[in-house]
Design a protein around this motif. Structure first.
Motif, PDB file in Angstrom:
ATOM      1  N   UNK A   1       1.326  -0.750  -0.220  1.00  0.00           N
ATOM      2  CA  UNK A   1       0.119  -0.294  -0.155  1.00  0.00           C
ATOM      3  C   UNK A   1       0.785   1.002   0.075  1.00  0.00           C
ATOM      4  N   UNK A   2       1.758   1.379   0.742  1.00  0.00           N
ATOM      5  CA  UNK A   2       2.147   2.478   0.608  1.00  0.00           C
ATOM      6  C   UNK A   2       3.877   3.077  -0.640  1.00  0.00           C
ATOM      7  N   UNK A   3       3.814   1.040  -1.642  1.00  0.00           N
ATOM      8  CA  UNK A   3       4.066   1.332  -2.460  1.00  0.00           C
ATOM      9  C   UNK A   3       3.797   2.248  -3.573  1.00  0.00           C
ATOM     10  N   UNK A   4       2.219   1.683  -3.514  1.00  0.00           N
ATOM     11  CA  UNK A   4       0.820   2.574  -4.427  1.00  0.00           C
ATOM     12  C   UNK A   4       1.003   3.774  -3.631  1.00  0.00           C
ATOM     13  N   UNK A   5       0.879   4.396  -2.245  1.00  0.00           N
ATOM     14  CA  UNK A   5       1.505   5.558  -2.375  1.00  0.00           C
ATOM     15  C   UNK A   5       2.610   6.802  -2.786  1.00  0.00           C
ATOM     16  N   UNK A   6       3.510   6.563  -2.270  1.00  0.00           N
ATOM     17  CA  UNK A   6       4.251   6.418  -3.038  1.00  0.00           C
ATOM     18  C   UNK A   6       4.634   7.100  -4.441  1.00  0.00           C
ATOM     19  N   UNK A   7       3.675   5.950  -4.970  1.00  0.00           N
ATOM     20  CA  UNK A   7       3.968   6.019  -6.603  1.00  0.00           C
ATOM     21  C   UNK A   7       3.124   7.033  -7.025  1.00  0.00           C
ATOM     22  N   UNK A   8       1.909   7.668  -6.520  1.00  0.00           N
ATOM     23  CA  UNK A   8       0.951   8.626  -6.267  1.00  0.00           C
ATOM     24  C   UNK A   8       1.322  10.033  -5.400  1.00  0.00           C
ATOM     25  N   UNK A   9       1.981   9.640  -5.203  1.00  0.00           N
ATOM     26  CA  UNK A   9       2.926  11.223  -4.699  1.00  0.00           C
ATOM     27  C   UNK A   9       3.618  11.906  -5.191  1.00  0.00           C
ATOM     28  N   UNK A  10       4.730  10.933  -4.500  1.00  0.00           N
ATOM     29  CA  UNK A  10       5.841  11.479  -5.195  1.00  0.00           C
ATOM     30  C   UNK A  10       7.000  10.346  -6.538  1.00  0.00           C
TER      31      UNK A  10
END
Length: 934
Positions: free
Chosen positions: A257-266
């Motif tokens: 989930x943090x991988x996806x969040x990082x991809x979307x945000x940063x």
């Protein structure tokens, strides 16, 4: 149309069905863009030192997150210190991340320590690139063939030092060096840039950024190398899917989930930074930077697709912990031989590079092993059926560099036919529950006369039905049959193969069911092998290292295009690994009861051995190929000394010849019997002989009856065992001419055979030869020529001495040609008359016209002109009270004919592991010969 996968509870299928298949493969624009020094076969311009061939400036712009420079150590300024010589090659990677300088330094130092623990820097970089490959253009073993060291300088700079004697001088070396270095630098830079989005010490930073950095670094390195190699690649959507699958495969649990969040945000900002790095590096490299320019122009555009794919994965699409269960069903081309990589391994590598969890299933794990050395075995008695092997030979190993992690299970066996597997597949599918069968069968059905094209298709359809009976939702990738190099006498095989492939292509679309798909694999179209040439094979059929890649690609295309499994099919690598071919050691030649026994130490992976042998004093070697580390010199004469050399013969490569070993023969075998009758039957030969007499005959166990089809190119000898003094050999080709011989088998082994008259199967008494002519060669030698017939299996020359006024006489020398030279005609040829008869075994024709040259040569032109100026006669028959030709049939042939015949037989010994029968009638004999070694 593909059937829906959502109704089937197999998440691995659901993911590959949800994604749209990106089948648009472009011929990379780099092919035109990369010019000048980017031509792989052109060496760089001559320079004083190799390190200066493509040097850049060592100036650093602190505003850039990554600066790559390389050149000679003497020009590196403060970075010179780790080098030993001014001519060493320095490559500097300067990282500028002031916000996280310590973290970046720790990352660099950790990798430097790991690299310098490796015995070879190039191998370490290659291993990392293979391990992290995203599957676009996976590097092969030996990709980077240089050694060196990594150092950290001033905390912010990673320095790679390549000693001057490790620097390559070809453009290809520099291209690999640049691709490897850029890939490593991007790995470090993206990892460092990624961690800026996380709080210091955040648990997710390491797994997320490690996966992102390794994946993007691998992608860039592979694309750059592919560009240099002018290979075709997928577009940005293909790259995006490759990255998303690679990221997800490397990040487990809650970090997903943090991988996806990082991809979307940063992720977008990291990719934008990467684009600047690639463009700056491209500018520094000049013309060789074109691949980086190509990649940099597309990385921004692909990022939304990466996010889309990660979103699908985060919702569980394709995230099953159940692997795809695959069973390979095939014959020798799928099982492989000891020392092969096998196409199964290359396909397994592809699954791994595509980040697809696969489980190969089946009862067997090995290749076919090298034959064990053994003494010659007596032939089975006529009517005896060779015992069936309880278990096939599947104990052979693989190439030395095949990793232990390779999932080796399969259901493929040398010699296996669809006709056999259709009776076995239900049990296999029931036991192993595969999701998919990858089937490569049919060649042996047609090659060994088991069935024709239509019959082979029927066997394959039955196999599909039987597999579905055990598991109704099993899927199939059915391969057509490859062509092979032409075999003399089997001109029917290419035609039959083409017919079968056309039948299969038309039938496969009709074999789909609601729950089970059947898709065609174009093995024949991807495998570079045909009747005229077969560069993909080592023996005209079985795949060499390049052929293994080609077969794997055929299956990969079907999996990708038809089933949506995988996202890219790479080209066959530009550099194919070489098979290990060790030299022979431990060569020994020893006197043995059967003749001479020659042995040597087994070489792992040797597909066969060449043995050359000759009598000591002879200038000519005979050469024989054997499948095991042993050769037996049989049919020898007591007191003869023989010498030997051996080499490994892998078909497409060979070792050097060994040193010479020699031994003296003292055989204790029994002599052959006297054959007194050979007669044709409609489909065979009837022959009889007297019991063998002489030394060592008291332990004779059986006779070996040998026949050889002289009319079929490449035919092998066929033999059968007999206890008695007569036999009928059947199932031979009517109209063909056969050589006939008989040998004994006692406690010591097989003895020297004796030959009988050759036979034309299905024939009768042949007509008399016609148009006999004579020409003098010298005063005691003449040449005879005549017109023969197809019915004749050979010819005998009859001679009458006019001075003695005796009858015509003949020895048992039977020639299969229509000419013969007669010598030693003392006191001169003008005293002799000649006729010829035709024979078919013990059947013999009347005499031809008889000829002579009655005039004694005097001074002048010399020998006669060949017109037979004397009384040619009509040769009405044997006449004059001499023994009839038929009664003389049992007389032993002359020593000259015996030697010639045995040479023919020796050359016709089969090496059945890679042979096919020349006719249906030869199948049983060759299969029997093959049983011990195949």
């Amino acid at each position: 149309m593909h059937k829906s996968r959502t109704i089937r509870k197999r998440p691995w299928k659901a993911f590959f069905a949800v994604r749209h298949v990106v089948a648009i493969v472009v011929s990379l624009a780099l092919t035109a863009a990369v010019t000048g020094p980017a031509t792989a076969n052109e060496p760089p311009a001559a320079v004083s030192d190799a390190c200066a061939a493509h040097a850049t400036s060592f100036a650093v712009d602190e505003a850039d997150p990554l600066t790559i420079s390389y050149g000679c150590a003497r020009d590196a300024g403060d970075l010179r210190s780790p080098a030993d010589s001014d001519s060493d090659l320095i490559t500097a990677f300067h990282f500028s991340f002031p916000e996280r300088r310590e973290q970046v330094r720790d990352l660099i130092e950790e990798q430097v320590a790991e690299a310098n623990r490796s015995p070879h820097l190039g191998d370490w970089l290659t291993d990392h690139a293979q391990r992290e490959s995203v599957g676009i253009y996976p590097p092969q073993d030996g990709w980077l063939d240089f050694d060196g060291e990594l150092h950290v300088v001033d905390d912010d700079t990673l320095v790679m030092v390549i000693p001057m004697d490790e620097i390559g001088t070809t453009a290809n070396w520099w291209q690999k060096f640049i691709a490897g270095g850029v890939g490593m630098a991007v790995w470090f830079a993206v990892t460092a840039d990624c961690v800026l989005a996380f709080d210091v010490g955040a648990p997710a930073a390491d797994p997320v950024c490690g996966a992102v950095g390794a994946g993007i670094g691998a992608l860039v390195g592979e694309l750059v190398q592919a560009g240099f190699d002018h290979s075709s690649l997928g577009d940005g959507d293909v790259w995006a899917e490759a990255l998303a699958v690679a990221f997800r495969a490397a990040v487990a649990g809650t970090s997903g989930g943090q991988l996806l969040e990082w991809a979307e945000v940063s992720g977008g900002s990291v990719v934008a930074s990467l684009q600047r790095v690639l463009r700056d590096t491209a500018a520094r490299l000049g013309a060789w930077g074109d691949p980086l320019t190509f990649v940099s122009d597309r990385v921004i555009a692909m990022w939304p697709t990466v996010i889309e794919k990660l979103q699908l994965l985060s919702r569980g699409v394709g995230g099953s912990d159940q692997p795809l269960k695959v069973m390979v069903v095939g014959d020798s081309m799928s099982q492989g031989y000891e020392g092969d990589w096998t196409w199964r391994y290359r396909l397994w590598e592809w699954f791994r590079n595509q980040h697809i969890d696969v489980d190969f299933v089946g009862p067997y794990v090995g290749t076919k092993s090298q034959a064990l050395p053994s003494a010659p075995k007596p032939p089975p008695l006529q009517g005896e059926t060779p015992p069936d092997e309880d278990e096939p030979d599947t104990t052979g190993g693989y190439a030395p560099d095949v990793p232990e992690s390779f999932d080796t299970r399969h259901f493929a066996v040398w010699g296996r036919q669809a006709d056999q597997d259709k009776k076995l597949i239900r049990k296999m599918v029931s036991e192993y529950r595969p999701d998919m069968l990858l089937v490569g069968l049919g060649f042996n059905d047609m090659g060994w006369f088991v069935s024709d094209a239509a019959g082979t298709l029927d066997s394959v359809k039955t196999l599909v039905d039987e597999a579905r009976a055990a598991k109704p939702d099993v899927d199939f990738a059915l391969a057509n049959v490859p062509q092979r190099s032409l075999i003399g006498g089997r001109e029917d095989l290419p035609v039959m193969t083409t017919e079968y492939n056309n039948l299969l292509k038309n039938a496969v679309p009709t074999w789909n069911s609601l729950t089970s798909s059947v898709k065609l694999v174009d093995w024949a179209g991807h495998y570079d092998c045909g009747p005229d040439a077969c560069p993909a094979s080592y023996d005209g059929l079985h795949p060499n290292a390049e052929g293994e890649f080609q077969i794997a690609r055929a299956f990969e295309y079907t999996l990708t295009d038809e089933y949506g499994i995988g996202y890219f099919v790479p080209d066959v690598p530009a550099t194919i690994p070489s098979r290990q071919t060790d030299a022979i050691s431990g060569l020994r030649a020893e006197t043995a009861p059967g003749g001479i026994e020659v042995t040597w130490d087994k070489v792992h992976g040797a597909r066969g051995y060449d043995v050359r042998h000759r009598r000591v004093g002879s200038d000519t070697w005979s050469e024989t190929r054997v499948p095991a580390a042993r050769f037996d010199e049989i049919w020898t004469v007591d007191g003869e000394e023989w010498e030997y050399q051996v080499r490994v013969d892998n078909g497409d490569s060979a070792s050097a010849w060994s040193s010479v070993a020699s031994a003296v023969a003292h055989p204790k075998t029994a002599p052959g019997p006297e054959i007194f009758v050979t007669l044709p039957t409609k489909t065979g030969i009837r022959l009889s002989w007297f019991p063998a007499e002489g030394p060592y005959t008291d332990t004779i166990d059986r006779y070996e009856v040998i026949v050889w089809d002289k009319d079929t190119p490449g035919a092998f000898i066929e033999s059968t065992g007999v206890r008695g003094e007569s036999v009928v050999v059947d199932d031979l080709k009517p109209g063909h001419h056969y050589l006939v011989a008989v040998s004994t088998w006692n406690d010591a082994g097989g003895g020297f055979p004796t030959t009988g008259r050759s036979v034309t199967v299905g024939g009768d008494t042949p007509p008399a030869p016609q148009d006999l002519t004579i020409r003098s060669v010298d005063e005691t030698t003449v040449d005879l020529d005549w017109q023969g017939s197809e019915e004749a299996a050979g010819y005998r020359v009859w001679v009458r001495n006019l001075l003695e006024e005796g009858p015509f006489t003949s020895d048992e020398y039977v020639t299969d040609s229509t000419s013969r030279t007669i010598a030693f005609l003392f006191p001169g040829y003008w005293n002799f008359e000649f006729c010829v008869t035709a024979v078919n075994g013990s059947l013999e024709s009347e005499k031809s016209n008889c000829v002579g040259i009655p005039d004694q040569p005097g001074p002048g032109p010399g020998p006669g002109d060949g017109n037979g100026n004397g009384d040619t006669g009509t040769g009405a028959g044997p006449g004059d009270g001499e023994p009839s030709p038929t009664a003389r049939a049992g007389v032993k042939a002359s020593a000259k004919q015996e030697a010639e015949t045995l040479d023919d037989l020796a050359e016709a010994r089969p090496f059945p592991c890679t042979s096919l029968p020349a006719s249906k009638s030869a199948t049983r004999a060759l299969a029997s010969a093959a049983a011990g070694v195949c």
